[in-house]
Design a protein around this motif. Structure first.
Motif, PDB file in Angstrom:
ATOM      1  N   VAL A  63      44.675 -27.142  34.525  1.00 58.93           N
ATOM      2  CA  VAL A  63      44.789 -26.082  34.374  1.00 58.93           C
ATOM      3  C   VAL A  63      43.693 -25.110  33.392  1.00 58.93           C
ATOM      4  O   VAL A  63      44.292 -23.869  33.433  1.00 58.93           O
ATOM      5  CB  VAL A  63      46.224 -25.736  34.552  1.00 58.93           C
TER       6      VAL A  63
ATOM      7  N   PRO B   4      53.690 -23.994  37.197  1.00 56.70           N
ATOM      8  CA  PRO B   4      52.396 -23.510  38.439  1.00 56.70           C
ATOM      9  C   PRO B   4      51.682 -24.635  38.320  1.00 56.70           C
ATOM     10  O   PRO B   4      51.410 -25.679  38.373  1.00 56.70           O
ATOM     11  CB  PRO B   4      51.625 -21.970  37.325  1.00 56.70           C
ATOM     12  N   GLU B   5      52.413 -25.013  40.328  1.00 58.91           N
ATOM     13  CA  GLU B   5      51.735 -26.197  40.427  1.00 58.91           C
ATOM     14  C   GLU B   5      50.372 -26.409  40.921  1.00 58.91           C
ATOM     15  O   GLU B   5      49.184 -25.057  40.012  1.00 58.91           O
ATOM     16  CB  GLU B   5      51.413 -26.138  42.430  1.00 58.91           C
ATOM     17  N   SER B   6      49.575 -27.806  41.034  1.00 58.29           N
ATOM     18  CA  SER B   6      48.116 -27.717  39.972  1.00 58.29           C
ATOM     19  C   SER B   6      46.460 -26.770  41.148  1.00 58.29           C
ATOM     20  O   SER B   6      47.154 -26.837  42.498  1.00 58.29           O
ATOM     21  CB  SER B   6      47.764 -29.206  40.171  1.00 58.29           C
ATOM     22  N   PRO B   7      46.261 -26.139  40.659  1.00 66.48           N
ATOM     23  CA  PRO B   7      45.343 -25.022  41.514  1.00 66.48           C
ATOM     24  C   PRO B   7      44.983 -26.160  42.584  1.00 66.48           C
ATOM     25  O   PRO B   7      44.832 -26.792  43.981  1.00 66.48           O
ATOM     26  CB  PRO B   7      44.227 -24.964  41.197  1.00 66.48           C
TER      27      PRO B   7
ATOM     28  N   GLU C 202      46.900 -19.676  47.496  1.00 66.66           N
ATOM     29  CA  GLU C 202      48.479 -19.986  45.835  1.00 66.66           C
ATOM     30  C   GLU C 202      47.637 -20.508  45.204  1.00 66.66           C
ATOM     31  O   GLU C 202      48.373 -20.294  43.892  1.00 66.66           O
ATOM     32  CB  GLU C 202      49.457 -21.104  46.767  1.00 66.66           C
TER      33      GLU C 202
ATOM     34  N   VAL D 142      47.624 -19.084  41.665  1.00 66.17           N
ATOM     35  CA  VAL D 142      47.455 -19.845  40.301  1.00 66.17           C
ATOM     36  C   VAL D 142      46.179 -19.700  38.750  1.00 66.17           C
ATOM     37  O   VAL D 142      46.651 -19.649  37.694  1.00 66.17           O
ATOM     38  CB  VAL D 142      48.035 -21.741  40.474  1.00 66.17           C
TER      39      VAL D 142
ATOM     40  N   SER E 144      45.953 -16.419  37.521  1.00 62.26           N
ATOM     41  CA  SER E 144      47.502 -16.303  35.731  1.00 62.26           C
ATOM     42  C   SER E 144      47.251 -16.952  35.285  1.00 62.26           C
ATOM     43  O   SER E 144      47.645 -16.672  33.554  1.00 62.26           O
ATOM     44  CB  SER E 144      48.716 -16.431  36.486  1.00 62.26           C
TER      45      SER E 144
END
Length: 152
Positions: free
Chosen positions: A16, A78-81, A92, A96, A99
């Motif tokens: 991230v 947030p979830e891992s891209p 999604e 992320v 953001s």
């Protein structure tokens, strides 16, 4: 608990974090883990000296606080891209990345890079076909890891 967090946190940070910050953040994470272990040992020693019969209760109670804080923090992360792309949730993943990146262009570039890597990992080289540098890198890897299949 601790083992899973110690393994997954640096991986998440590396995925991230902005590319120029990844090494620094993973290193700081390792240093903070060591500092936390040292501090926990000191507090445990103090509790054992102050309350030798029931100090262990305080040790366990205090150990639950960082875990509870970490659990609440996980709910807002947030979830891992990369995981989102592997699940087919590219939009999604882009949200992320937008953001946590400085610009939408940077997020789009990184998303494309993640999609290419995931498609190569899945055995689908269609994503790599768009980038000659990826193909060259794979050829270089194949040459570097010659397994002696030659008829010598």
């Amino acid at each position: 608990g601790i083992g899973l967090a110690s393994l997954s946190t640096p991986i998440y940070l590396a995925e991230v974090a902005a590319p120029h910050m990844r090494g620094t953040l993973v290193t700081i994470n390792g240093l903070l883990i060591c500092f936390g272990q040292f501090s926990a040992g000191m507090v445990d020693g103090i509790l054992d000296e102050v309350r030798p019969l029931d100090g262990w209760r305080g040790m366990l109670g205090l150990a639950a606080l960082p875990s509870a804080i970490m659990f609440v923090g996980f709910l807002y992360m947030p979830e891992s891209p990369r995981w989102l792309v592997m699940e087919g949730r590219d939009m999604e993943a882009l949200a992320v990345l937008k953001s946590v990146r400085e610009s939408a262009d940077e997020a789009n570039e990184e998303l494309q890079e993640i999609v290419n890597v995931c498609s190569m990992m899945a055995g689908n080289n269609e994503g790599a076909a768009n980038s000659s540098s990826n193909g060259e890198a794979l050829s270089d890897l194949d040459a570097a890891f010659d397994y002696g299949d030659d008829d010598n």
